[in-house]
Design a protein around this motif. Structure first.
Motif, PDB file in Angstrom:
ATOM      1  N   ILE A 336       2.943  -0.767   9.406  1.00 47.98           N
ATOM      2  CA  ILE A 336       3.687   0.200   8.597  1.00 47.98           C
ATOM      3  C   ILE A 336       5.145  -0.216   8.443  1.00 47.98           C
ATOM      4  CG2 ILE A 336       4.600   2.567   8.566  1.00 47.98           C
ATOM      5  CD1 ILE A 336       1.947   3.453   9.819  1.00 47.98           C
ATOM      6  N   THR A 337       5.753  -0.624   9.543  1.00 44.76           N
ATOM      7  CA  THR A 337       7.171  -0.972   9.497  1.00 44.76           C
ATOM      8  C   THR A 337       7.432  -2.239   8.679  1.00 44.76           C
ATOM      9  OG1 THR A 337       6.890  -2.078  11.642  1.00 44.76           O
ATOM     10  CG2 THR A 337       7.770   0.150  11.676  1.00 44.76           C
ATOM     11  N   ILE A 338       6.468  -3.143   8.643  1.00 44.55           N
ATOM     12  CA  ILE A 338       6.641  -4.379   7.870  1.00 44.55           C
ATOM     13  C   ILE A 338       6.313  -4.164   6.390  1.00 44.55           C
ATOM     14  CG2 ILE A 338       5.751  -6.726   7.504  1.00 44.55           C
ATOM     15  CD1 ILE A 338       5.320  -6.896  10.519  1.00 44.55           C
ATOM     16  N   LEU A 339       5.205  -3.471   6.125  1.00 48.71           N
ATOM     17  CA  LEU A 339       4.702  -3.387   4.755  1.00 48.71           C
ATOM     18  C   LEU A 339       5.354  -2.292   3.908  1.00 48.71           C
ATOM     19  CD1 LEU A 339       0.873  -3.972   5.285  1.00 48.71           C
ATOM     20  CD2 LEU A 339       2.576  -5.586   4.439  1.00 48.71           C
ATOM     21  N   THR A 340       5.880  -1.254   4.536  1.00 46.39           N
ATOM     22  CA  THR A 340       6.471  -0.173   3.745  1.00 46.39           C
ATOM     23  C   THR A 340       7.580  -0.660   2.813  1.00 46.39           C
ATOM     24  OG1 THR A 340       5.892   1.504   5.389  1.00 46.39           O
ATOM     25  CG2 THR A 340       7.646   2.060   3.829  1.00 46.39           C
ATOM     26  N   LEU A 343       5.697  -2.856  -0.041  1.00 46.70           N
ATOM     27  CA  LEU A 343       4.741  -2.255  -0.970  1.00 46.70           C
ATOM     28  C   LEU A 343       5.247  -0.969  -1.627  1.00 46.70           C
ATOM     29  CD1 LEU A 343       1.362  -2.735   0.964  1.00 46.70           C
ATOM     30  CD2 LEU A 343       2.364  -4.193  -0.807  1.00 46.70           C
ATOM     31  N   LEU A 344       6.125  -0.236  -0.931  1.00 44.47           N
ATOM     32  CA  LEU A 344       6.583   1.035  -1.503  1.00 44.47           C
ATOM     33  C   LEU A 344       7.299   0.866  -2.852  1.00 44.47           C
ATOM     34  CD1 LEU A 344       6.778   4.083  -1.212  1.00 44.47           C
ATOM     35  CD2 LEU A 344       8.880   3.774   0.119  1.00 44.47           C
ATOM     36  N   PRO A 345       8.168  -0.143  -3.024  1.00 46.94           N
ATOM     37  CA  PRO A 345       8.799  -0.307  -4.349  1.00 46.94           C
ATOM     38  C   PRO A 345       7.784  -0.524  -5.465  1.00 46.94           C
ATOM     39  CG  PRO A 345       9.974  -1.597  -2.696  1.00 46.94           C
ATOM     40  CD  PRO A 345       8.730  -1.100  -2.036  1.00 46.94           C
ATOM     41  N   ILE A 346       6.697  -1.224  -5.153  1.00 48.98           N
ATOM     42  CA  ILE A 346       5.643  -1.434  -6.158  1.00 48.98           C
ATOM     43  C   ILE A 346       4.987  -0.105  -6.497  1.00 48.98           C
ATOM     44  CG2 ILE A 346       3.481  -2.633  -6.677  1.00 48.98           C
ATOM     45  CD1 ILE A 346       4.341  -4.758  -4.636  1.00 48.98           C
ATOM     46  N   ALA A 347       4.676   0.676  -5.450  1.00 44.89           N
ATOM     47  CA  ALA A 347       4.051   1.980  -5.674  1.00 44.89           C
ATOM     48  C   ALA A 347       4.936   2.876  -6.524  1.00 44.89           C
ATOM     49  CB  ALA A 347       3.741   2.634  -4.331  1.00 44.89           C
ATOM     50  N   ILE A 348       6.225   2.893  -6.226  1.00 45.18           N
ATOM     51  CA  ILE A 348       7.159   3.732  -6.989  1.00 45.18           C
ATOM     52  C   ILE A 348       7.240   3.263  -8.441  1.00 45.18           C
ATOM     53  CG2 ILE A 348       9.595   4.372  -7.228  1.00 45.18           C
ATOM     54  CD1 ILE A 348       9.769   4.348  -4.169  1.00 45.18           C
ATOM     55  N   SER A 349       7.225   1.934  -8.643  1.00 45.89           N
ATOM     56  CA  SER A 349       7.277   1.401 -10.012  1.00 45.89           C
ATOM     57  C   SER A 349       6.038   1.794 -10.813  1.00 45.89           C
ATOM     58  CB  SER A 349       7.413  -0.124  -9.985  1.00 45.89           C
ATOM     59  OG  SER A 349       6.227  -0.734  -9.514  1.00 45.89           O
ATOM     60  N   LEU A 350       4.934   2.079 -10.101  1.00 50.25           N
ATOM     61  CA  LEU A 350       3.705   2.511 -10.764  1.00 50.25           C
ATOM     62  C   LEU A 350       3.666   4.025 -10.956  1.00 50.25           C
ATOM     63  CD1 LEU A 350       1.096   0.316  -8.815  1.00 50.25           C
ATOM     64  CD2 LEU A 350       1.943  -0.069 -11.139  1.00 50.25           C
ATOM     65  N   GLY A 351       4.716   4.706 -10.505  1.00 50.93           N
ATOM     66  CA  GLY A 351       4.762   6.156 -10.636  1.00 50.93           C
ATOM     67  C   GLY A 351       4.031   6.893  -9.538  1.00 50.93           C
ATOM     68  N   ILE A 352       3.754   6.213  -8.419  1.00 57.83           N
ATOM     69  CA  ILE A 352       3.051   6.835  -7.299  1.00 57.83           C
ATOM     70  C   ILE A 352       4.064   7.524  -6.390  1.00 57.83           C
ATOM     71  CG2 ILE A 352       1.578   6.414  -5.282  1.00 57.83           C
ATOM     72  CD1 ILE A 352       0.517   3.937  -6.746  1.00 57.83           C
ATOM     73  N   ASP A 353       3.815   8.768  -6.072  1.00 50.24           N
ATOM     74  CA  ASP A 353       4.696   9.526  -5.194  1.00 50.24           C
ATOM     75  C   ASP A 353       4.716   8.881  -3.798  1.00 50.24           C
ATOM     76  OD1 ASP A 353       5.318  11.771  -3.155  1.00 50.24           O
ATOM     77  OD2 ASP A 353       5.821  12.699  -5.077  1.00 50.24           O
ATOM     78  N   PRO A 354       5.885   8.722  -3.176  1.00 47.33           N
ATOM     79  CA  PRO A 354       5.959   8.135  -1.829  1.00 47.33           C
ATOM     80  C   PRO A 354       5.120   8.879  -0.792  1.00 47.33           C
ATOM     81  CG  PRO A 354       8.140   8.205  -2.812  1.00 47.33           C
ATOM     82  CD  PRO A 354       7.236   8.963  -3.734  1.00 47.33           C
ATOM     83  N   VAL A 355       4.995  10.204  -0.948  1.00 46.88           N
ATOM     84  CA  VAL A 355       4.169  10.987  -0.022  1.00 46.88           C
ATOM     85  C   VAL A 355       2.705  10.604  -0.188  1.00 46.88           C
ATOM     86  CG1 VAL A 355       3.361  13.317   0.538  1.00 46.88           C
ATOM     87  CG2 VAL A 355       5.797  12.895   0.126  1.00 46.88           C
TER      88      VAL A 355
END
Length: 427
Positions: A336-340, A343-355
């Protein structure tokens, strides 16, 4: 050159068996030395900054509360109550296994705690009733992954800190997926019970249910205190952890009188050791993430992923594959600490809520806990039940089917995770 030094050194250190925390710190330091423009002292500064977070204070208290529950007989009371509720179904103890994990999830927040505490009780009870050892271990391993999805959850707390997301909303988001996992596993148990003609372990008895509920009532208030307090804004996740620890301590030492001073010392030492390991991993990941940021690796990876394909479904599947593979080889908190930050910026760019993405990430990594070569839950169950690791692995594989199905539902139907937070946390 710096990027190559960072990842190659990390991979080599992990292959050599160096603990993940030290591998993260060493690889980061090697990358800094290769860069030559950053002071080595920044390693210490970033490590301290990584653990200097108020929500992380909840970790030792949740660990302590879970250890108290295991050591003071509270888990047995929960198991007995679950048995009275669903033990009358065909393949009853399998359903009890899942039900007890759901109840215990609201107290421990860790799959390993569930497997190590409830696991020994559940597997012994099932084997004594004539269930196949493989089936008993398989469902126990699978049901233990419910713990880190239903609040409170140590992995979710750590993701919330790394992603700067609301831990209260993340806790609320995990409730429905956790219950779906339980229903999926119970459906698989029902299929097994019909196929193997498992008997009903006991008839339903209102009086027995009332007796076991009375015995477990005070224990069952623990998740009410934790979850209710957080969701209704009575206290923060950190304050809830303190309240849970205090309540568990009073319950085990004063009310049930099952906790000895010797046990308390052992639990405290266990809590210190577990917390130290977790915080050291977080500290190592903090400097590792900082190196990723300074070298713009997260931006480059995001551009590469979006350049590879802009199809949201394909990218979600690709990220799920990455999480699953990493989960097979790396401990959950380290992953979690390495991948967040990657991968999170990619998820946000796709419109995916961080929660929403947090639940996807944790659920993916929980499935990784059931797969070798790391498979921490499998190792714990193998140790406490004396069942060979290979048998545990083989027996758990069929139960991955409902878990993967729930993961697909959660990934592609955001409302399953976001509906409850949107109701409880209206702006």
């Amino acid at each position: 050159m710096v990027i190559a030094a960072l990842f190659i050194s990390l991979l080599l250190l992990i292959i050599l068996g160096v603990p993940v925390a030290f591998a993260l710190i060493a690889s980061s330091l090697i990358a800094i030395l290769v860069d030559g423009q950053l002071p080595e002292l920044v390693v210490l500064h970033r490590m301290v900054a990584g653990v200097n977070s108020f929500p992380l204070l909840s970790i030792p208290f949740f660990v302590f509360a879970g250890a108290l529950m295991n050591a003071s007989g509270i888990t047995q009371r929960i198991f007995d109550f679950a048995n009275s509720l669903v033990g009358w179904l065909r393949g009853g103890l399998g359903h009890v296994n899942v039900g007890a994990s759901v109840l215990f999830a609201g107290m421990s927040g860790a799959a390993v705690a569930d497997a190590g505490g409830l696991g020994a009780i559940e597997v012994k009870a099932m084997r004594d009733k004539g269930y196949d050892a493989g089936f008993a271990v398989g469902i126990t391993a699978a049901s233990s992954t419910i713990g880190p999805i239903i609040p409170p959850s140590l992995p979710i707390i750590i993701y919330g800190v790394m992603a700067s997301a609301s831990i209260g909303q993340l806790f609320a988001a995990g409730l429905i997926p956790g219950l779906l996992m339980a229903l999926g596993l119970m459906a698989m148990i029902a299929w097994y019970a019909r196929k193997r003609n498992y008997p009903k372990d006991a008839g339903f008895s209102v009086s027995k249910t009332l007796v076991t509920f009375k015995s477990a009532f005070l224990s069952l208030l623990t998740p009410v205190i934790i979850i209710g307090g957080i969701l209704f804004g009575i206290f923060t996740a950190t304050e809830a952890a303190v309240a849970a620890s205090a309540y568990a301590l009073v319950l085990s030492a004063v009310v049930y009188k099952t906790l000895t001073f010797k046990q308390l010392i052992a639990i405290s030492i266990e809590t210190i050791e577990t917390t130290s390991i977790i915080l050291l991993i977080i500290a190592g990941a903090a400097i590792f993430s900082w190196v990723l940021t300074t070298q713009q690796i997260t931006e480059l990876f995001t551009q590469w992923m979006l350049g590879f394909t802009e199809n949201k479904t394909a990218l979600l599947l690709l990220m799920a594959l990455i999480l699953f593979i990493v989960g097979c080889f790396m401990e959950t908190i380290a992953a979690i600490t390495i991948l967040t930050p990657i991968l999170l910026p990619i998820a946000i760019s796709l419109g995916i809520d961080p929660v929403h993405f947090g639940i996807i990430m944790v659920l993916n990594l929980m499935i990784g806990l059931l797969t070798p070569p790391v498979g921490m839950v499998l190792y714990v169950l193998s140790r406490v039940t004396k069942v060979p690791f290979e048998t545990c692995t083989k027996a758990t594989l069929p139960f991955l089917i409902p878990l993967v199905f729930v993961l697909i539902l959660v990934t592609f139907i955001p409302e399953l995770t976001l509906w409850l937070p949107s109701i409880l946390y209206k702006s």
